[in-house]
Structures are given as structure tokens and as C-alpha cells.
Scaffold this motif. Structure first.
Motif, PDB file in Angstrom:
ATOM      1  N   ARG A   1       0.809  -1.225   0.000  1.00 46.31           N
ATOM      2  CA  ARG A   1       0.000   0.000   0.000  1.00 46.31           C
ATOM      3  C   ARG A   1       0.843   1.277   0.000  1.00 46.31           C
ATOM      4  O   ARG A   1       0.606   2.178  -0.812  1.00 46.31           O
ATOM      5  N   PRO A   2       1.852   1.398   0.888  1.00 49.91           N
ATOM      6  CA  PRO A   2       2.652   2.634   0.828  1.00 49.91           C
ATOM      7  C   PRO A   2       3.362   2.822  -0.510  1.00 49.91           C
ATOM      8  O   PRO A   2       3.534   3.961  -0.961  1.00 49.91           O
TER       9      PRO A   2
ATOM     10  N   ASP B   1       0.503   3.897  -2.993  1.00 46.66           N
ATOM     11  CA  ASP B   1      -0.050   5.206  -2.621  1.00 46.66           C
ATOM     12  C   ASP B   1       0.907   6.344  -2.982  1.00 46.66           C
ATOM     13  O   ASP B   1       0.466   7.465  -3.267  1.00 46.66           O
TER      14      ASP B   1
ATOM     15  N   TYR C   1      -6.035  -4.517  -4.958  1.00 45.91           N
ATOM     16  CA  TYR C   1      -5.458  -3.220  -5.311  1.00 45.91           C
ATOM     17  C   TYR C   1      -5.623  -2.849  -6.783  1.00 45.91           C
ATOM     18  O   TYR C   1      -5.304  -1.734  -7.174  1.00 45.91           O
TER      19      TYR C   1
END
Lengths: 281, 93
Positions: free
Chosen positions: A177-178, A181, A208
Motif C-alpha cells: 500500500r505505501p 499510494d 489493489y
């Protein structure tokens, strides 16, 4: 289905593996510079290695109709010797004009030490200075979460860095995720024990989406499966996913990433396919 | 049977659970044979905690991954960061 393995160390695989890849539909591979299993002792040792992956491996691959691309760097496992690392970093530009070199990689962290971070930063600086795409190795196992966050912290120091030209590789559930993002590409590596599996990679695509997501084998001299990307294809089909989605993951996405390199020349089989399609229409 | 828990998926997961069960039994058996106190072993405690986290979802995989991870220190550059990782989940080079 035609596919690309965007992270595989063919220098450590026998020629039979090229034949197997070709039979499974592989049209291209990209090979980051990595640890040979021992610490090299001179910059010339790295020069010889760079010649091997930019000259010898492409010839071996071409024998099976596979396009071979490479990335150059001093890897994190050999970054503790900062003096040697700087000599290698100074040598890398000698090889950057080759059309089959995609950029700088696989740089990153291994045990998240200060020297590793120093060498990582200097290679990001090199990449920015030479307008290169970047492929980043994130650490294994217990080191991965901390190391990935440290890497993202360091990348944030470069305000002109185009995040769409950077791959955060070996992501897993707690690091994907990081990476996404922040606008980077994220690579899922299907490698026994220390990284991901085909089923978990399918889960991550479902959670995702396919944008900026890659799948690779990181096949090397350890126990690994060069067939990992076809394994992913099979797993996605077993779940009933559309061929278009699967092809995006294993062909379109890696080729889109490669195209971010200003020297990029498409694999001949892809270029020929597009030419034939155009001629027919 | 829907894909949610099809025969194939159920058998695959069942196999994983059986393997995990056997592995944990194996560790305890070998510990008993060698008179090793597992309660003193941080890796064993980690594994026990990981198994406990399997009971609560969603988010099991992230919870387990984070359990096995070294903590991230936001001030790592100011504090100098680690020399070497020495966590119990660390397995050498």
C-alpha cells in the motif's frame, strides 16, 4: 499467452531455462544486477559482470526468441564496503548507453544498515543525474517492513524524481500500500519462503487493481521457479479472471514500465506483432 | 459449491493447516527430546502469537506480517538507524 518476466537473474540459470521460458510464452526478461553469492573484490569484477548481463545474456536469450534487458548497480548485499561501492557507481555510466539497459537496479537495502542507506542514496542520485529508471530491492522477511519505509523516506528526498519510473520490488501484503499510494510501481515476487506466492499475488491484484502492479520470479541461483509468472497466469485463470486482466499484468504492465526508459526498444516479437496487426488492418 | 470455499480451495487450505499443525507438534516433540524450554524461546512465542492472530479476520496476513517484522522507526535518520538487524525473525544474510 505472451508474457514478460521483469525480474529474473538469467546469469545464474542454465540455457535449458531459456528454452522452458520460450515454450511457456516468454517474450522478454529484464535482469537486475545482483549479488553473485559472494562479495566481489574490485570494480573490474563488476565491470566484467555488467558486460556479462548486457552482452552475453542477450545473445543467449536471443537464441530462444526472448529479448533480454538489464539494470545496473551495486546491490545492497555488497554495499557495506562503501569505498568499493563508490568505485562501482563511478563505473556504471560506462554501460548506460546500451539500448538494452533499462536503468539502475536492483538497488535497495538488505539489513537496513547505515552503509547500505548511504550507497542506496548515491545510486538514486546517479539515476536522477542520468535520467534513469530505477528498480528497488526491498529486504527479506523481518527486515522488509522497516527497510521499505526507510527506502520510501529516502526517495522522498528527491523532489524531481518521477515516481512512475521507479519500481518498489518484492512487495508483500504489509508493504504494497505505501508503495502504490506514493505513485511507484510495485513488483510482486513469486519466490519460495522469503517472498510471495501465486495465490497471494492474485489476492493483491484483486484488492489493489492492476495499475502499476507487476509480477516476477526473481529466479536466481537459489531454489526458485523461472515458471513463476506462468504459475500466476494459471492461478488467475483458475479464479475466472479475464484474459485481458491477466495479459495486462504479465505483458502490458512490464512493457509499459520498460517504455519509461528513454533508450527502450520493444522486444522484436512484440514489434513484429504490432506491425503485422497494422498491415492486416 | 461456490468459489468461496470450493473443494479445491478447501483442500489446499486444509493441507496448509495440517502442515502447520504437524510443524508445531514437531517442534514441541524435538524440544521435549532435547529438554529445551520453548517458553524461553522468542521465536516460539512469535509463532504462538501468529497462530493466535489467525483466529481474527480480516487482515490476518497483514497482522502476521507485521508481527514478524522489525519495527519501523520514523526518526531513524536522526538516531542513526540500526547497524545490523538482530530481530528474532532475522535469519542471517
Amino acid at each position: 499467452m505472451n508474457y514478460v518476466d521483469p525480474h529474473i537473474h538469467m546469469v545464474s540459470r542454465v540455457t535449458d531455462d531459456y528454452e522452458s521460458l520460450a515454450r511457456m510464452g516468454c517474450v522478454a526478461v529484464s535482469e537486475p544486477a545482483f549479488w553473485a553469492g559472494f562479495d566481489r573484490r574490485s570494480a573490474d569484477g563488476f565491470r566484467d559482470y555488467f558486460r556479462q548481463i548486457t552482452e552475453v545474456e542477450p545473445r543467449r536469450a536471443a537464441g530462444y526468441g526472448i529479448a533480454h534487458y538489464s539494470w545496473l548497480c551495486i546491490n545492497a548485499k555488497e554495499a557495506e564496503d562503501v569505498k568499493l561501492a563508490r568505485e562501482v557507481i563511478a563505473a556504471i555510466p560506462e554501460f548506460l548507453s546500451a539500448s538494452n539497459v533499462l536503468g539502475i537496479g536492483e538497488i535497495g537495502l538488505n539489513k537496513n544498515t547505515r552503509n547500505e542507506a548511504t550507497v542506496f542514496l548515491e545510486q538514486v542520485e546517479l539515476a536522477v543525474r542520468h535520467d534513469e529508471t530505477i528498480l528497488i530491492h526491498t529486504p527479506h522477511l523481518a527486515d522488509k517492513l522497516r527497510g521499505t519505509r526507510m527506502i520510501l523516506d529516502m526517495l522522498a528526498d528527491f523532489p524531481t524524481l518521477d515516481h512512475g519510473r521507479v519500481v518498489i520490488d518484492h512487495v508483500e501484503e504489509h508493504t504494497i500500500r505505501p508503495a502504490l499510494d506514493a505513485g511507484y510501481w510495485a513488483g510482486m515476487t513469486l519466490y519460495p519462503v522469503t517472498k510471495c506466492s501465486p495465490e497471494r499475488a492474485c489476492d493483491l491484484v484483486e484488492r489493489y487493481g492492476a495499475e502499476r502492479l507487476l509480477v516476477n520470479s526473481a529466479g536466481d541461483w537459489g531454489p526458485s521457479r523461472p515458471a513463476a509468472v506462468p504459475d500466476f497466469i494459471v492461478a488467475m485463470r483458475a479464479r475466472g479472471h479475464a484474459e485481458e486482466l491477466i495479459e495486462r499484468m504479465v505483458l502490458d504492465n512490464p512493457l509499459e514500465l520498460f517504455s519509461r526508459c528513454r533508450r527502450y526498444v520493444p522486444p522484436p516479437r512484440i514489434a513484429n506483432m504490432n506491425t503485422t496487426t497494422t498491415a492486416r488492418s | 459449491m461456490t468459489r468461496v470455499l470450493s473443494d479445491q480451495r478447501f483442500l489446499a487450505i486444509r493441507s496448509l493447516v495440517v502442515e502447520l499443525s504437524a510443524a508445531l507438534d514437531r517442534v514441541e516433540r524435538h524440544a521435549a527430546e532435547e529438554s529445551v524450554d520453548l517458553d524461553e524461546n522468542i521465536r516460539w512465542r512469535l509463532l504462538a502469537e501468529a497462530v493466535a492472530r489467525l483466529a481474527v479476520g480480516p487482515g490476518r496476513v497483514e497482522a502476521v506480517q507485521e508481527l514478524f517484522s522489525d519495527a519501523y522507526e520514523p526518526e531513524w535518520r536522526r538516531t542513526g538507524g540500526p547497524e545490523l538487524s538482530e530481530s528474532p525473525g532475522c535469519c542471517g544474510r
